[in-house]
Design a protein around this motif. Structure first.
Motif, PDB file in Angstrom:
ATOM      1  N   GLY A   1       0.824  -1.203   0.000  1.00  0.00           N
ATOM      2  CA  GLY A   1       0.000   0.000   0.000  1.00  0.00           C
ATOM      3  C   GLY A   1       0.855   1.249   0.000  1.00  0.00           C
ATOM      4  O   GLY A   1       2.094   1.184   0.039  1.00  0.00           O
TER       5      GLY A   1
ATOM      6  N   THR B   1      -4.063   0.007  -2.392  1.00  0.00           N
ATOM      7  CA  THR B   1      -3.703  -1.163  -1.581  1.00  0.00           C
ATOM      8  C   THR B   1      -4.033  -2.422  -2.381  1.00  0.00           C
ATOM      9  O   THR B   1      -5.168  -2.609  -2.807  1.00  0.00           O
ATOM     10  CB  THR B   1      -4.482  -1.150  -0.243  1.00  0.00           C
TER      11      THR B   1
ATOM     12  N   ILE C   1      -0.546   2.321   8.018  1.00  0.00           N
ATOM     13  CA  ILE C   1      -1.510   1.404   7.376  1.00  0.00           C
ATOM     14  C   ILE C   1      -2.917   2.023   7.402  1.00  0.00           C
ATOM     15  O   ILE C   1      -3.639   2.015   6.403  1.00  0.00           O
ATOM     16  CB  ILE C   1      -1.517   0.038   8.100  1.00  0.00           C
TER      17      ILE C   1
ATOM     18  N   ALA D   1      -3.719   4.772   4.742  1.00  0.00           N
ATOM     19  CA  ALA D   1      -3.354   4.447   3.347  1.00  0.00           C
ATOM     20  C   ALA D   1      -4.452   4.830   2.354  1.00  0.00           C
ATOM     21  O   ALA D   1      -5.633   4.832   2.702  1.00  0.00           O
ATOM     22  CB  ALA D   1      -3.052   2.954   3.227  1.00  0.00           C
TER      23      ALA D   1
END
Ligand SMILES: Cc1cc2nc3c(=O)[nH]c(=O)nc-3n(C[C@H](O)[C@H](O)[C@H](O)COP(=O)(O)OP(=O)(O)OC[C@H]3O[C@@H](n4cnc5c(N)ncnc54)[C@H](O)[C@@H]3O)c2cc1C
Length: 353
Positions: free
Chosen positions: A181, A274, A266, A269
């Motif tokens: 990602g 992703t 994360i 993102a």
């Protein structure tokens, strides 16, 4: 000489530029629409890919690619959780892969610039036949056909050209799954991580999970580089910003074990960038006789993580070989056979070599 290339990916487009510069008639057929498929935001380009782009692209698109690469990546850092804080605790010599990052959709847009008369979108190759006069006729899903002196399968890991040309060759699922990602840099500046690692990729092995992160800060803003080098570029360079790319093994819920800075990366993102990668490889096949049909890149030697560099390197070598044949210095099949020997040597070496 006329060459048909199936697939407008990294290898096919690099080859198309090189052939056109060598004065060879080239037609690229791509099954997708011009917008393409999501293939992540980041591409690590090493010297193999870079020198192929330098050799095949006209000077202005190559300057655009160079201007918008991230900083040099000479080493991979080791990140650890020290008393609840992320810290750099060394380098990982075994993971060193010198090169620089490029923004993949921007690279694709650069590669497509000035190829309007060469690339046909929405054209799904279905089969080919070699004709008695040595030329190759290809068919598309809509029933249309085209004919050329050479057919190149640059159609990726599921290559339909390979299935017809080398039907015994099979793709093996390695079982490896990765999630990759990218996250806007502005969203994670507060974590301190971008300042900590600079331009170097870093690998954190924490609580049983390994996560790789790297920052791309454009050397020159894509907007300024476009004005300077490639005003014909269609993509709106203004929408492209600095980012952090990251990769994780696709296992069950690993993120809870990670420190907050990595969880933020994360969590923030871009959802559209992703992707889950499936690992596939092709065992080295026995040498096959040269024909006016050949393959490059993932179509014959997929290599997750550096396959783009190999595809561009193949494109360069195939272009050089076909240019020699075009100038009458080599027979066509000798040129293709020579290229395939080199491609087999480069493409089936050990992963990471
Ligand atoms: C998320 C992600 C991150 C990656 N990171 C890196 C990296 O950092 N460095 C690196 O070197 N590599 C990386 N790779 C691998 C790299 O993307 C591939 O190895 C590379 O794209 C292979 O190039 P190619 O030209 O052989 O095939 P592709 O780029 O896959 O292009 C094949 C093209 O052929 C078209 N096609 C397929 N079948 C047909 C048909 N029947 N008719 C017409 N067209 C067809 C497809 O639509 C596609 O456009 C990454 C891959 C992913 C998914």
């Amino acid at each position: 000489m006329k060459v048909i290339v199936i697939g407008a990916g990294l290898g096919g487009l690099t080859l198309a530029h090189g052939l056109r510069r060598a004065g060879i008639d080239v037609a690229v057929y791509e099954q997708d629409a011009a917008s393409g498929r999501p293939q992540g935001v980041s591409l690590h380009v090493d010297e193999r890919g870079r020198s192929a782009l330098r050799a095949c692209l006209p000077p202005a698109p190559f300057a655009m690619v160079e201007a918008t690469m991230g900083g040099p990546r000479e080493q991979t850092l080791k990140l650890s959780d020290v008393d609840g804080e992320l810290a750099v605790t060394g380098v990982q010599p075994s993971l060193a892969r010198p090169g620089r990052q490029v923004h993949r959709p921007l690279l694709r847009a650069v590669l497509l610039t000035d190829l309007d008369d060469v690339v046909g979108f929405g054209a799904e190759f279905t089969r080919f036949e070699q004709r008695a006069d040595g030329t190759v006729q290809v068919w598309f899903a809509d029933g249309s056909t085209d004919t050329a002196d050479v057919l190149v399968g640059a159609d990726g890991i599921g290559s339909a050209v390979r299935r017809h040309h080398l039907p015994d060759v099979r793709v093996v699922d390695t079982g490896r799954r990765m999630i990759m990602g990218a996250t806007p840099l502005r969203a994670v500046l507060g974590t301190g991580l971008p300042g900590l690692i600079g331009d170097s990729p870093a690998s954190a092995h924490i609580g049983g999970t390994t996560m790789v992160v790297a920052v791309l800060r454009f050397t020159e803003s894509p907007l300024a580089a476009r004005r300077r080098w490639l005003p014909a570029l269609r993509r709106t360079a203004a929408e492209i910003e600095d980012y952090v790319m990251w990769a994780l093994p696709a296992t069950r819920e690993p993120t809870m074990e990670l420190p907050p800075a990595l969880r933020t990366i994360i969590g923030e993102a871009w959802p559209d960038f992703t992707v889950t990668l499936r690992g596939g490889m092709i065992p080295r096949p026995p040498v096959w006789p040269a024909r006016p049909v050949t393959l490059l890149g993932d179509a014959i030697h997929p290599a997750p993580g550096f396959g783009g560099n190999l595809a561009m390197q193949d494109a360069r070598h195939l272009c050089e070989a076909l240019a020699e044949a075009h100038r009458g210095r080599l027979g066509l099949l000798d040129a293709i056979g020579g290229y395939e020997d080199t491609m087999r040597r480069n493409g089936f070496t050990k992963v990471g070599a």
